[in-house]
Design an enzyme around this catalytic site. Structure first.
Site, mmCIF file in Angstrom:
data_model
loop_
_atom_site.group_PDB
_atom_site.id
_atom_site.type_symbol
_atom_site.label_atom_id
_atom_site.label_comp_id
_atom_site.label_asym_id
_atom_site.label_seq_id
_atom_site.Cartn_x
_atom_site.Cartn_y
_atom_site.Cartn_z
ATOM 1 N N PRO A 129 25.272 7.028 -38.357
ATOM 2 C CA PRO A 129 23.890 7.113 -38.832
ATOM 3 C C PRO A 129 22.904 7.317 -37.683
ATOM 4 C CG PRO A 129 24.760 4.865 -39.091
ATOM 5 C CD PRO A 129 25.872 5.699 -38.561
ATOM 6 N N ASP A 130 21.789 7.972 -37.974
ATOM 7 C CA ASP A 130 20.751 8.052 -36.940
ATOM 8 C C ASP A 130 19.959 6.734 -36.968
ATOM 9 O OD1 ASP A 130 18.930 8.242 -39.025
ATOM 10 O OD2 ASP A 130 18.296 10.277 -38.593
ATOM 11 N N PHE A 131 18.853 6.677 -36.259
ATOM 12 C CA PHE A 131 18.128 5.413 -36.161
ATOM 13 C C PHE A 131 17.013 5.291 -37.193
ATOM 14 C CE2 PHE A 131 20.065 6.063 -32.062
ATOM 15 C CZ PHE A 131 20.596 4.823 -31.785
ATOM 16 N N ARG A 132 16.237 6.378 -37.358
ATOM 17 C CA ARG A 132 14.962 6.214 -38.047
ATOM 18 C C ARG A 132 14.844 6.923 -39.385
ATOM 19 N NH1 ARG A 132 14.174 6.310 -32.687
ATOM 20 N NH2 ARG A 132 13.296 4.399 -31.858
ATOM 21 N N ASN A 203 21.914 10.240 -27.021
ATOM 22 C CA ASN A 203 23.010 9.623 -27.778
ATOM 23 C C ASN A 203 23.977 8.875 -26.871
ATOM 24 O OD1 ASN A 203 21.778 10.781 -29.903
ATOM 25 N ND2 ASN A 203 23.248 12.448 -30.166
ATOM 26 N N ASP A 205 27.119 8.154 -28.055
ATOM 27 C CA ASP A 205 28.433 8.276 -28.692
ATOM 28 C C ASP A 205 29.431 9.119 -27.900
ATOM 29 O OD1 ASP A 205 27.512 10.907 -29.167
ATOM 30 O OD2 ASP A 205 26.822 10.400 -31.187
ATOM 31 N N HIS A 222 19.770 7.725 -22.280
ATOM 32 C CA HIS A 222 19.792 6.320 -22.691
ATOM 33 C C HIS A 222 21.150 5.682 -22.400
ATOM 34 C CE1 HIS A 222 16.204 7.177 -25.592
ATOM 35 N NE2 HIS A 222 15.871 7.222 -24.319
HETATM 36 P P1 OAD Z 1 16.029 9.096 -34.666
HETATM 37 O O1 OAD Z 1 16.789 8.407 -35.740
HETATM 38 O O2 OAD Z 1 14.749 8.506 -34.242
HETATM 39 O O3 OAD Z 1 15.723 10.600 -35.118
HETATM 40 C C1 OAD Z 1 16.717 11.419 -35.659
HETATM 41 C C2 OAD Z 1 16.071 12.739 -36.058
HETATM 42 O O4 OAD Z 1 17.098 13.611 -36.472
HETATM 43 C C3 OAD Z 1 15.092 12.633 -37.202
HETATM 44 O O5 OAD Z 1 13.995 13.490 -36.961
HETATM 45 C C4 OAD Z 1 15.903 13.103 -38.409
HETATM 46 O O6 OAD Z 1 15.103 13.716 -39.396
HETATM 47 C C5 OAD Z 1 16.793 14.126 -37.760
HETATM 48 N N1 OAD Z 1 18.083 14.325 -38.432
HETATM 49 C C6 OAD Z 1 18.926 13.391 -38.933
HETATM 50 N N2 OAD Z 1 20.051 13.966 -39.397
HETATM 51 C C7 OAD Z 1 19.925 15.300 -39.187
HETATM 52 C C8 OAD Z 1 20.737 16.437 -39.437
HETATM 53 N N3 OAD Z 1 21.961 16.325 -39.991
HETATM 54 N N4 OAD Z 1 20.264 17.641 -39.098
HETATM 55 C C9 OAD Z 1 19.037 17.780 -38.508
HETATM 56 N N5 OAD Z 1 18.231 16.750 -38.253
HETATM 57 C C10 OAD Z 1 18.657 15.526 -38.564
HETATM 58 O O7 OAD Z 1 17.022 9.273 -33.452
HETATM 59 P P2 OAD Z 1 16.664 9.621 -31.948
HETATM 60 O O8 OAD Z 1 15.528 10.571 -31.861
HETATM 61 O O9 OAD Z 1 17.924 9.989 -31.289
HETATM 62 O O10 OAD Z 1 17.404 4.431 -28.210
HETATM 63 O O11 OAD Z 1 16.199 8.196 -31.405
HETATM 64 C C11 OAD Z 1 15.794 8.069 -30.057
HETATM 65 C C12 OAD Z 1 16.180 6.715 -29.514
HETATM 66 O O12 OAD Z 1 15.690 5.687 -30.367
HETATM 67 C C13 OAD Z 1 17.656 6.458 -29.466
HETATM 68 O O13 OAD Z 1 18.261 6.964 -28.301
HETATM 69 C C14 OAD Z 1 17.749 4.969 -29.494
HETATM 70 C C15 OAD Z 1 16.682 4.667 -30.499
HETATM 71 O O14 OAD Z 1 16.059 3.442 -30.369
HETATM 72 C C16 OAD Z 1 18.022 3.321 -27.775
HETATM 73 O O15 OAD Z 1 18.806 2.720 -28.435
HETATM 74 C C17 OAD Z 1 17.648 2.893 -26.403
#
Ligand code: OAD
Length: 486
Positions: A129-132, A203, A205, A222
């Site tokens: 899963p992503d974060f936000r 990332n 991972d 990170h």
């Molecule tokens: P986020 O979860 O903040 O953002 C993910 C982005 O990817 C969002 O804009 C989603 O809409 C988009 N997204 C998700 N799935 C997708 C897909 N299949 N195709 C295209 N877009 C997609 O994740 P990050 O930006 O990586 O830090 O978060 C940045 C940092 O915040 C991470 O490195 C982590 C977190 O806190 C630490 O843990 C230190």
């Protein structure tokens, strides 16, 4: 008049400086002292500004700017709300701000130094899963647990108090279970074609490495699970040992000093790796910037796309528009799934078959632990199978998050006392707000700040809870240092 520079605050020093020059009888010695004071002020102010430029800060603390240029010179809101460039404004470098215009530029050989910037969105189709993302993101799902705030799971102060939530997550996220996505293979393809200048990834991972992007092309902004060390004595910890502990859901302790061991992931409260600062000027040398799968909410990473030159084309391949991408004369937005986006781009460049072949080569990755990989994730897809899992991506993510939160629920033993202690002692207090902004650490976006809403009452510890009994014994023993502090 005596000037004791080292003991003065800036304002004291400034006041004294002004006073000296208002006095008609000022002697040459005093003037020399005054010049020393002036140097002192300049040094301190310079240092303060440098540290602010270099440090990771939450997006809300960043100074908005619409200009592009080296990081540190211009600092810009990552997820800034701004209107895309007017369609009537012609591109300066591309023939058009379209997929076709971009492909034409790449095929012409003009894009030979490509910088790629990625985030969690490029790994979601692998089952991570992503974060936000509002429903499926890690933070939305952890927030319903008893964490003081979702990002506490990656907060160094919280980790010192309670490493269990992180290690529960680490059990799920530890590299080896997941197969790179076709987006990771696309980055590898850029490298194979000699076009990749640098990949900046947020990332942890390691899927870029798994896809075959070489180490020296990757900046893990990170950190990652690639190395681990003691948070107390900094002694490196053996990889086999941490693997064993994470698999057994145990918390590893340093062999030297019994301190807590942590993978070298950048937690909130820690500084970014040197490699990030060494490479952050590279976007200014690039001739194409590709941003994929990131919300661009964490600084200073969020400012990287703005470190490109004004005429350099930038492409955003993401589900949503982020970070002011789309404002530039040569910005191309490919909004939607990034696996789809890279396939379309590869097809337009005439590379689709090569890309599929490269991705097929990763089919074995993650199979060692196939039983713990999410069912239907691409890790289990046969070679040459159509891109995309058997289950829908949402279903895969839901399964994964359900599993993850269940495990965290089972393992997490935050007592009410502990929660309040953490809220009271770890969350920044209003008086800390200004200093924290300039401090030398990565801080979360969503963590409340005193000066954001001016109201932190709900996270402050009550007097009663300060007198509460100590927490129940945790599986993580206290280090001598922690014992001293408590
Ligand atoms: P986020 O979860 O903040 O953002 C993910 C982005 O990817 C969002 O804009 C989603 O809409 C988009 N997204 C998700 N799935 C997708 C897909 N299949 N195709 C295209 N877009 C997609 O994740 P990050 O930006 O990586 O830090 O978060 C940045 C940092 O915040 C991470 O490195 C982590 C977190 O806190 C630490 O843990 C230190």
């Amino acid at each position: 008049m005596t000037l004791a520079c080292s003991q003065q605050t800036h304002s004291d020093a400034l006041e004294q400086f002004r006073h000296i020059f208002q006095e008609r009888s000022t002697s040459p010695t005093t003037i020399r002292h005054a010049i020393n004071v002036l140097r002192y002020i300049i040094t301190v102010i310079g240092r303060k500004h440098k540290s602010r430029r270099d440090q990771a800060v939450p997006i809300s603390k960043a100074k908005p700017s619409r200009q592009r240029g080296p990081i540190g010179q211009f600092f810009k809101m990552g997820n800034e709300e701004s209107s895309p460039i007017d369609e009537s404004v012609p591109p300066q470098t591309l023939s058009s701000r379209t997929l076709e215009g971009l492909a034409e530029y790449i095929k012409s050989g003009k894009a030979s130094k490509i910088v790629v910037m990625t985030g969690a969105g490029i790994s979601t189709s692998a089952g991570i899963p992503d974060f936000r993302s509002p429903e499926t993101g890690l933070y939305a799902n952890l927030a319903r647990l008893n964490l003081p705030y979702a990002e506490a799971v990656f907060d160094i102060s919280f980790f010192k108090q309670n490493p269990e939530p992180f290690y529960t997550l680490a059990h799920e996220l530890y590299p080896g279970k997941y197969r790179p996505t076709i987006t990771h293979s696309f980055i590898r393809l850029l490298h194979d074609k000699g076009l990749l200048l640098k990949l900046f990834t947020q990332n942890i991972d390691c899927l870029e490495r798994e896809a075959g992007v070489p180490d020296d092309k990757i900046v893990e902004a990170h950190g990652s699970f690639a190395r681990q060390s003691c948070i107390e004595c900094k002694h490196p910890y053996p990889e086999d040992d941490i693997k064993r502990h994470i698999a057994a859901k145990e918390i590893p302790r340093c062999h030297e000093c019994q301190g807590l061991v942590k993978p070298e992931i950048v937690f909130f409260g820690e500084q970014l790796p040197q490699a990030f600062f060494e490479s952050r000027m590279l976007p200014a040398q690039s001739d194409l910037c590709v941003v994929m799968g990131t919300s661009l909410t964490v600084q200073p990473f969020a400012s990287l796309p703005d470190a490109t030159r004004g005429r350099t084309p930038r492409v955003l391949i993401n589900k949503e528009r982020v970070g002011g991408l789309g404002n530039g004369t040569d910005d191309v937005l490919l909004l939607g799934d990034c696996d789809d986006g890279v396939k379309k781009l590869a097809e337009a460049c005439g590379w689709l078959e090569e890309l599929k072949k490269l991705w097929a080569e990763t089919a074995g990755v993650g199979k060692d632990e196939a039983e713990s990989a999410p069912s239907g994730a691409p890790g289990g897809a046969p070679d040459g199978a159509p891109v995309g899992p058997a289950k829908s991506k949402d279903e895969v993510l839901e399964d994964e998050i359900e599993k993850l939160t269940k495990e965290v629920d089972e393992t997490l033993t935050l007592s009410k006392w502990h929660e309040e202690k953490v809220r009271g002692e770890i969350m920044p207090k209003p008086a800390d707000g200004a200093d924290a902004a300039a401090s030398d650490v990565l801080r979360p976006h969503s963590q409340p700040h005193a000066d954001e809403k001016g109201n932190l009452g709900h996270v402050f510890v009550s007097e009663a809870s300060k007198e509460a009994p100590p927490p129940p014994s945790s599986s993580a023993e206290q280090t001598p240092k922690e014992k001293d502090e408590s």
